[in-house]
Scaffold this active site. Structure first.
Site, short mmCIF file in Angstrom:
data_model
loop_
_atom_site.label_atom_id
_atom_site.label_comp_id
_atom_site.label_asym_id
_atom_site.label_seq_id
_atom_site.Cartn_x
_atom_site.Cartn_y
_atom_site.Cartn_z
N GLU A 38 -25.56 -0.91 -5.84
CA GLU A 38 -26.30 0.32 -5.50
C GLU A 38 -27.65 0.35 -6.22
OE1 GLU A 38 -23.37 0.33 -7.12
OE2 GLU A 38 -22.03 0.36 -5.39
N SER A 39 -27.68 -0.12 -7.48
CA SER A 39 -28.99 -0.14 -8.16
C SER A 39 -29.89 -1.20 -7.53
CB SER A 39 -28.87 -0.28 -9.68
OG SER A 39 -28.15 -1.43 -10.02
N ARG A 98 -14.79 -6.06 -2.16
CA ARG A 98 -14.52 -6.78 -3.41
C ARG A 98 -13.02 -6.77 -3.64
NH1 ARG A 98 -19.19 -7.39 -2.63
NH2 ARG A 98 -20.96 -7.15 -4.06
N GLY A 128 -25.44 -13.72 7.97
CA GLY A 128 -25.96 -14.76 7.06
C GLY A 128 -27.26 -15.34 7.57
N GLY A 131 -27.39 -9.08 0.83
CA GLY A 131 -26.88 -7.91 1.56
C GLY A 131 -27.51 -6.62 1.04
N ASP A 132 -27.75 -6.55 -0.26
CA ASP A 132 -28.34 -5.33 -0.83
C ASP A 132 -29.82 -5.23 -0.42
OD1 ASP A 132 -25.91 -4.95 -2.08
OD2 ASP A 132 -26.55 -5.97 -3.91
P1 ATP Z 1 -24.14 -10.51 -0.33
O1 ATP Z 1 -23.83 -11.92 -0.77
O2 ATP Z 1 -25.34 -9.96 -0.98
O3 ATP Z 1 -22.92 -9.60 -0.39
P2 ATP Z 1 -23.79 -10.21 2.52
O4 ATP Z 1 -22.58 -11.07 2.73
O5 ATP Z 1 -23.61 -8.74 2.52
O6 ATP Z 1 -24.55 -10.65 1.20
P3 ATP Z 1 -25.41 -11.92 4.19
O7 ATP Z 1 -25.04 -11.99 5.63
O8 ATP Z 1 -25.07 -13.10 3.33
O9 ATP Z 1 -24.88 -10.53 3.60
O10 ATP Z 1 -26.98 -11.72 4.05
C1 ATP Z 1 -27.62 -10.54 4.48
C2 ATP Z 1 -28.82 -10.91 5.30
O11 ATP Z 1 -29.72 -11.71 4.52
C3 ATP Z 1 -28.48 -11.73 6.54
O12 ATP Z 1 -28.11 -10.89 7.62
C4 ATP Z 1 -29.79 -12.47 6.76
O13 ATP Z 1 -30.73 -11.62 7.38
C5 ATP Z 1 -30.29 -12.74 5.33
N1 ATP Z 1 -29.81 -14.05 4.86
C6 ATP Z 1 -28.72 -14.30 4.11
N2 ATP Z 1 -28.58 -15.62 3.87
C7 ATP Z 1 -29.62 -16.24 4.48
C8 ATP Z 1 -30.07 -17.61 4.61
N3 ATP Z 1 -29.39 -18.61 4.06
N4 ATP Z 1 -31.17 -17.84 5.33
C9 ATP Z 1 -31.89 -16.84 5.89
N5 ATP Z 1 -31.52 -15.54 5.81
C10 ATP Z 1 -30.42 -15.23 5.11
#
Ligand code: ATP
Length: 316
Positions: A36-37, A168, A227, A257-258
């Protein structure tokens, strides 16, 4: 008035620079870690005003976290300090670029003592958007109640609710997480799951079916993170895939994701078309994974616009 209210646990993060089993690491640089931060800091970099609440230990680590978050321009004036429990800690162990372990020292932490009575309607209701992460209700029963109170305040005051599940499984059981995620999702206006989290919540596999199920018969915005492939958005009137930005080298996948959530919330506040909102969030996610640390890669509005421009050389 300010733009966004969010709350949750931020821990002091000890992440060694060497790739070694933790028992052989002698030096630990000190940072902060908290979804959140991260979102709050991401939003202030993009030019928004944000209030972040947490209950911190009345100890040096609690004071360090508050000073750090406040130093990034986030309003921390609603934070509370307690001498009943210490600030939570997190250690990361990197054994290879792909192999990372996380060790939490957060059970019964100060933040897990957050409770409904800590949340003040007078403060929260001045925000336009409430950001909820699925980590906070996992911390304790009183934190779950605090989340439900924040939702009630947001609903009463016509605030938009943005929910990022942030699953988590080290913090709670699969059954409880699924029940609570779907309970919060029912109140949310915008839901931001990763595909795995959307599948977990709905029991479905296909991206578009997951989005439809999360939306149900209501007027919600569902954005599924994919991703490196980018993201899929689904609203009452439109849907579509928005491609991710290529990244030369993924330095640290955590925190994307944040950053993505900050990008989505920023675009909603700017009232931009959904495709443009998702495109900028993808760009921010890509910028975050290209840099070590959760916060370090979070861009200013100008730098993400530069990164997205067709003649950008910042992606080379
Ligand atoms: P976190 O690990 O922070 O919890 P998350 O699983 O919530 O991440 P991800 O899908 O890994 O979310 O990443 C969020 C967004 O960041 C993706 O939708 C994409 O837009 C971007 N992103 C993540 N990884 C990559 C990558 N390897 N290359 C390009 N863009 C990426």
């Amino acid at each position: 008035m300010y733009d966004v209210f969010t709350f949750g646990e931020t821990m002091v993060l000890f992440q060694p620079e060497q790739m070694l089993p933790l028992e052989y690491v002698h030096q630990f640089p000190k940072r902060i870690g908290g979804a959140e931060s991260n979102v709050a800091i991401g939003l202030t970099r993009l030019g928004h005003s944000v209030g972040w609440f947490s209950k911190l230990g009345d100890d040096p680590f609690g004071r360090y976290i508050q000073k750090y978050v406040r130093g990034e321009g986030v309003d921390t004036s609603s934070c509370l300090f307690t001498d009943q429990a210490p600030t939570g800690l997190i250690f990361k162990e990197q054994l290879s670029p792909e192999d990372m372990n996380v060790y939490y020292y957060r059970k019964n932490s100060a933040a897990s003592l957050m409770e409904a009575a800590d949340l003040k309607e007078e403060y929260i209701s001045k925000a336009k958007i409430l950001h909820i992460s699925g980590i906070t209700p996992a911390l304790s029963d009183s934190c779950y109640e605090a989340v439900m109170k924040a939702i009630a305040i947001a609903k009463k005051n016509q605030m938009k609710i943005v929910f990022d599940p942030n699953l988590r499984l080290k913090l709670w059981s699969i059954e409880k997480a699924k029940k609570v995620f779907n309970e919060i999702a029912a109140y949310a206006d915008v839901i931001l799951p990763g595909l795995d989290e959307g599948q977990f919540m709905t029991g479905l596999t296909d991206v578009e079916e997951v989005a439809e199920a999360l939306m149900g018969n209501e007027d919600k915005t569902i954005i599924i993170k994919l991703g490196e492939k980018g993201a899929y958005y689904h609203t009452k009137n439109e849907n579509g895939y928005v491609e991710g930005f290529p990244v030369q080298r993924v330095v640290d996948p955590v925190g994307a994701g944040d950053g993505f959530a900050a990008g989505i919330i920023s675009g909603i506040l700017r009232k931009e078309p959904m495709e443009q909102v998702v495109r900028r969030a993808n760009a921010i996610g890509a910028m975050v994974v290209g840099m070590s640390g959760d916060i370090e890669g979070l861009p200013t509005f100008e730098s993400v616009e530069r990164f997205m421009s067709p003649d950008s050389n910042t992606r080379d």
